[in-house]
Design a protein around this motif. Sequence first.
Motif, PDB file in Angstrom:
ATOM      1  N   TYR A  43       0.889  -1.349   0.040  1.00 29.77           N
ATOM      2  CA  TYR A  43      -0.050   0.112   0.100  1.00 29.77           C
ATOM      3  C   TYR A  43       0.738   1.226   0.082  1.00 29.77           C
ATOM      4  CZ  TYR A  43      -3.526   3.426   1.329  1.00 29.77           C
ATOM      5  OH  TYR A  43      -4.521   4.414   1.385  1.00 29.77           O
ATOM      6  N   GLU A  44       0.670   2.117  -1.011  1.00 30.89           N
ATOM      7  CA  GLU A  44       1.493   3.434  -1.009  1.00 30.89           C
ATOM      8  C   GLU A  44       0.991   4.411  -0.211  1.00 30.89           C
ATOM      9  OE1 GLU A  44       4.307   5.595  -1.170  1.00 30.89           O
ATOM     10  OE2 GLU A  44       4.475   3.986  -2.534  1.00 30.89           O
ATOM     11  N   SER A  45       1.656   4.535   0.814  1.00 27.49           N
ATOM     12  CA  SER A  45       0.785   5.531   1.934  1.00 27.49           C
ATOM     13  C   SER A  45       1.677   6.676   2.071  1.00 27.49           C
ATOM     14  CB  SER A  45       1.172   4.615   3.456  1.00 27.49           C
ATOM     15  OG  SER A  45       2.561   4.654   3.551  1.00 27.49           O
ATOM     16  N   ALA A  46       2.260   7.082   1.228  1.00 31.81           N
ATOM     17  CA  ALA A  46       3.342   8.455   1.394  1.00 31.81           C
ATOM     18  C   ALA A  46       2.399   9.614   1.407  1.00 31.81           C
ATOM     19  CB  ALA A  46       4.413   8.576   0.060  1.00 31.81           C
ATOM     20  N   LEU A  47       1.454   9.813   0.540  1.00 33.64           N
ATOM     21  CA  LEU A  47       0.513  11.105   0.353  1.00 33.64           C
ATOM     22  C   LEU A  47      -0.247  10.936   1.661  1.00 33.64           C
ATOM     23  CD1 LEU A  47      -0.369  13.370  -0.966  1.00 33.64           C
ATOM     24  CD2 LEU A  47      -2.272  12.251  -2.045  1.00 33.64           C
ATOM     25  N   LEU A  48      -0.856  10.165   2.261  1.00 34.47           N
ATOM     26  CA  LEU A  48      -1.798   9.744   3.536  1.00 34.47           C
ATOM     27  C   LEU A  48      -0.794  10.249   4.540  1.00 34.47           C
ATOM     28  CD1 LEU A  48      -4.309   9.237   5.239  1.00 34.47           C
ATOM     29  CD2 LEU A  48      -3.408   6.778   5.219  1.00 34.47           C
ATOM     30  N   LEU A  49       0.491   9.620   4.816  1.00 42.12           N
ATOM     31  CA  LEU A  49       1.183   9.816   5.984  1.00 42.12           C
ATOM     32  C   LEU A  49       1.755  11.321   5.980  1.00 42.12           C
ATOM     33  CD1 LEU A  49       3.199   6.725   6.051  1.00 42.12           C
ATOM     34  CD2 LEU A  49       1.222   7.390   7.841  1.00 42.12           C
ATOM     35  N   LYS A  50       1.847  11.971   4.851  1.00 46.50           N
ATOM     36  CA  LYS A  50       2.278  13.256   4.657  1.00 46.50           C
ATOM     37  C   LYS A  50       1.267  14.253   5.067  1.00 46.50           C
ATOM     38  CE  LYS A  50       4.970  16.351   1.648  1.00 46.50           C
ATOM     39  NZ  LYS A  50       5.542  16.417   0.376  1.00 46.50           N
ATOM     40  N   TYR A  51       0.088  13.913   4.732  1.00 41.86           N
ATOM     41  CA  TYR A  51      -1.126  14.807   5.320  1.00 41.86           C
ATOM     42  C   TYR A  51      -1.240  14.701   6.604  1.00 41.86           C
ATOM     43  CZ  TYR A  51      -6.051  15.661   6.528  1.00 41.86           C
ATOM     44  OH  TYR A  51      -7.120  16.291   7.243  1.00 41.86           O
ATOM     45  N   THR A  67       0.964  14.150   8.925  1.00 41.61           N
ATOM     46  CA  THR A  67       1.915  14.877   9.664  1.00 41.61           C
ATOM     47  C   THR A  67       2.365  16.394   9.349  1.00 41.61           C
ATOM     48  OG1 THR A  67       3.650  13.894   8.120  1.00 41.61           O
ATOM     49  CG2 THR A  67       3.151  12.623  10.332  1.00 41.61           C
ATOM     50  N   ASP A  68       1.735  16.775   8.273  1.00 46.71           N
ATOM     51  CA  ASP A  68       1.877  18.239   7.952  1.00 46.71           C
ATOM     52  C   ASP A  68       0.714  19.109   7.701  1.00 46.71           C
ATOM     53  OD1 ASP A  68       2.589  20.607   6.334  1.00 46.71           O
ATOM     54  OD2 ASP A  68       3.761  19.481   5.355  1.00 46.71           O
ATOM     55  N   ASP A  69       0.645  20.142   8.733  1.00 44.92           N
ATOM     56  CA  ASP A  69      -0.712  20.807   8.762  1.00 44.92           C
ATOM     57  C   ASP A  69      -1.048  21.660   7.666  1.00 44.92           C
ATOM     58  OD1 ASP A  69      -1.226  19.838  11.394  1.00 44.92           O
ATOM     59  OD2 ASP A  69      -0.008  21.374  12.332  1.00 44.92           O
ATOM     60  N   SER A  70      -0.067  22.002   6.666  1.00 43.50           N
ATOM     61  CA  SER A  70       0.026  22.621   5.578  1.00 43.50           C
ATOM     62  C   SER A  70      -0.839  22.073   4.195  1.00 43.50           C
ATOM     63  CB  SER A  70       1.250  23.497   5.294  1.00 43.50           C
ATOM     64  OG  SER A  70       1.909  22.485   4.694  1.00 43.50           O
ATOM     65  N   LEU A  71      -0.988  20.703   4.578  1.00 43.12           N
ATOM     66  CA  LEU A  71      -1.242  19.915   3.276  1.00 43.12           C
ATOM     67  C   LEU A  71      -2.835  19.551   3.463  1.00 43.12           C
ATOM     68  CD1 LEU A  71       1.908  17.701   2.650  1.00 43.12           C
ATOM     69  CD2 LEU A  71       1.010  19.631   1.452  1.00 43.12           C
ATOM     70  N   ASN A  72      -3.506  19.443   2.337  1.00 40.23           N
ATOM     71  CA  ASN A  72      -4.789  18.698   2.203  1.00 40.23           C
ATOM     72  C   ASN A  72      -4.739  17.736   1.132  1.00 40.23           C
ATOM     73  OD1 ASN A  72      -6.232  20.318   4.409  1.00 40.23           O
ATOM     74  ND2 ASN A  72      -6.571  21.974   2.656  1.00 40.23           N
TER      75      ASN A  72
END
Length: 238
Positions: A221-229, A231-236
């Motif tokens: 499962y490619e989780s990079a985008l989910l995990l980045k969201y 942990t990063d308050d600036s991302l949606n």
Amino acid sequence: MKWNSTSRTALIKIESLLLRLFKEEPFHNLYHLYGKKPLTTKYGGTCTDKTLSFIHEARSLGFNAQLHTGYIQGEEIHRLARVTINNRIFFADPGNGWPSLKLYPADEKICFPCFGMFYRTEITNNKISVFHTRNNKEFLQLEINPIPRPDIEIKENINNRFNSDISYPFKGKLRFSLVVDNQFLFLRDERLEIYSESEFSLIEGIKRELLPKILRERFRYESALLLKYLTDDSLNIK
């Protein structure tokens, strides 16, 4: 109205959808662990997120699918879907952390095997009880009152789920599960449980900082985008 071949075909079709979503959209409580509200359902989540996704997909296929609630350990904290096929009522549980791959009829009990586990239902006093057996131990997993609550009440509870006093069974614990090929994988804190028709295996001592590696290598499962969201308050994420 008779339960005919068309109705049986419809049941097969919606159970195929259920299986597909158990393969594509993981059950996880990462939004709760990180204190983030999900902005989409396509990255999975808990019972609410996965049930909303299932209902959306089912309706796009022409099914009559509605929100419903269920009881876990006596608490009305679970969301599932009520599906009507040829005037028969069924309940789908796409938001289950475990692979409940069949619809539960409101008018008859069923049983079925699944990845070396076993499900069965009982119907007593206008209540559907779902039992789940794994590793030779049976658990009462879910209870369903077939009488629906108003949609507005369920949606209000959904909107308040991140800022209420509801205590979920997995509170403060890591949960992530997905059907991968012919196996069901469930990461429960530091334990990765792997179920199949032929065997059960267990990997222990998995540290939380290894989560991206485990999701990529074990769950594929490619989780990079989910995990980045998360942990990063600036991302949606959309």
